[in-house]
Scaffold this motif. Structure first.
Motif, PDB file in Angstrom:
ATOM      1  N   LEU A  21       0.823  -1.216   0.000  1.00 40.71           N
ATOM      2  CA  LEU A  21       0.000   0.000   0.000  1.00 40.71           C
ATOM      3  C   LEU A  21       0.857   1.266   0.000  1.00 40.71           C
ATOM      4  N   TYR A  48      -6.959   7.736   1.113  1.00 42.44           N
ATOM      5  CA  TYR A  48      -7.520   6.446   1.505  1.00 42.44           C
ATOM      6  C   TYR A  48      -6.445   5.375   1.640  1.00 42.44           C
ATOM      7  N   TYR A  51      -5.241   5.957   5.177  1.00 42.01           N
ATOM      8  CA  TYR A  51      -6.208   5.461   6.153  1.00 42.01           C
ATOM      9  C   TYR A  51      -6.171   3.940   6.242  1.00 42.01           C
ATOM     10  N   THR A  52      -6.073   3.290   5.088  1.00 46.23           N
ATOM     11  CA  THR A  52      -6.043   1.818   5.066  1.00 46.23           C
ATOM     12  C   THR A  52      -4.790   1.296   5.759  1.00 46.23           C
ATOM     13  N   ILE A  55      -5.254   1.566   9.478  1.00 43.34           N
ATOM     14  CA  ILE A  55      -6.113   0.509  10.024  1.00 43.34           C
ATOM     15  C   ILE A  55      -5.337  -0.805  10.143  1.00 43.34           C
ATOM     16  N   ILE A  56      -4.586  -1.153   9.090  1.00 42.62           N
ATOM     17  CA  ILE A  56      -3.802  -2.388   9.122  1.00 42.62           C
ATOM     18  C   ILE A  56      -2.756  -2.320  10.236  1.00 42.62           C
TER      19      ILE A  56
END
Length: 201
Positions: A21, A48, A51-52, A55-56
């Protein structure tokens, strides 16, 4: 294989999507946003990716807490866990910090000092092991990890909101990371102070 070790392996696997990512984020910003990493904001799709990743990263740190909790609770501490649990943490945190410093979302000197500290601590532990000494983990080292685990998601979630070109806004979202830096240096000094007599020998 017990549950704590499965959680450790899961955390190691989560390193892969974080790297992917970050790489896609880099490519996207360079290709579609003229390489303006410090101008990521709520109007760009690149937010995004951050953000991802955030979260991970949080999920990864939760598995870190859970595997330690279950290992102690169920007396399932293993050689595998002792080796790969801290290794998975260091790889995850270090890779994330390197990317964040590359994008100038955190300060490069913080990353450099933290990496040097980890090398000193790992070297000290090897010397202790060769001398059959067991050194308990420092409370300041544990606090350092906690602050790092909190600081990184804060940066990932807030960088699209603040103007990172404004020095004081960048400084504000990096306050937990700066605290982690001081804890890192102090805990590293504690380890090094204990190993000095063996170096003289």
């Amino acid at each position: 294989m017990n549950l704590p070790n499965k959680l450790t392996i899961a955390r190691m696997i989560l390193i892969v999507p974080i790297i992917i990512l970050f790489s896609i984020f880099t490519w996207y910003v360079i290709t579609f946003e003229n390489g303006e990493f410090k101008n990521v904001n709520l109007q760009t799709p690149s937010q995004y990716f951050l953000y991802t990743i955030g979260i991970i990263f949080i999920i990864s740190m939760i598995t870190d807490f859970l595997d330690g909790h279950f290992a102690r609770k169920n007396n399932q501490i293993t050689v595998f866990g002792k080796l790969f649990d801290p290794l998975a943490d260091k790889i995850t945190i270090t890779i994330t910090l390197i990317f964040l410093s590359y994008f100038q979302y955190t300060y490069i000197y913080i990353v450099i000092f933290m990496i040097i500290r980890d090398l000193i601590v790992d070297g000290s532990r090897n010397i202790f092991a060769k001398n059959n000494l067991k050194i308990e983990a420092s409370i300041y080292g544990k606090l350092k990890t906690i602050f790092q685990s909190v600081a990184i998601p804060i940066i990932l979630f807030l960088i699209p909101i603040v103007d990172s070109n404004v020095w004081w806004q960048l400084l504000m979202i990096n306050i937990p990371m700066i605290i982690a830096l001081f804890l890192s240096i102090y805990s590293g000094y504690q380890y090094f102070k204990q190993v000095i007599p063996f170096l003289k020998g």
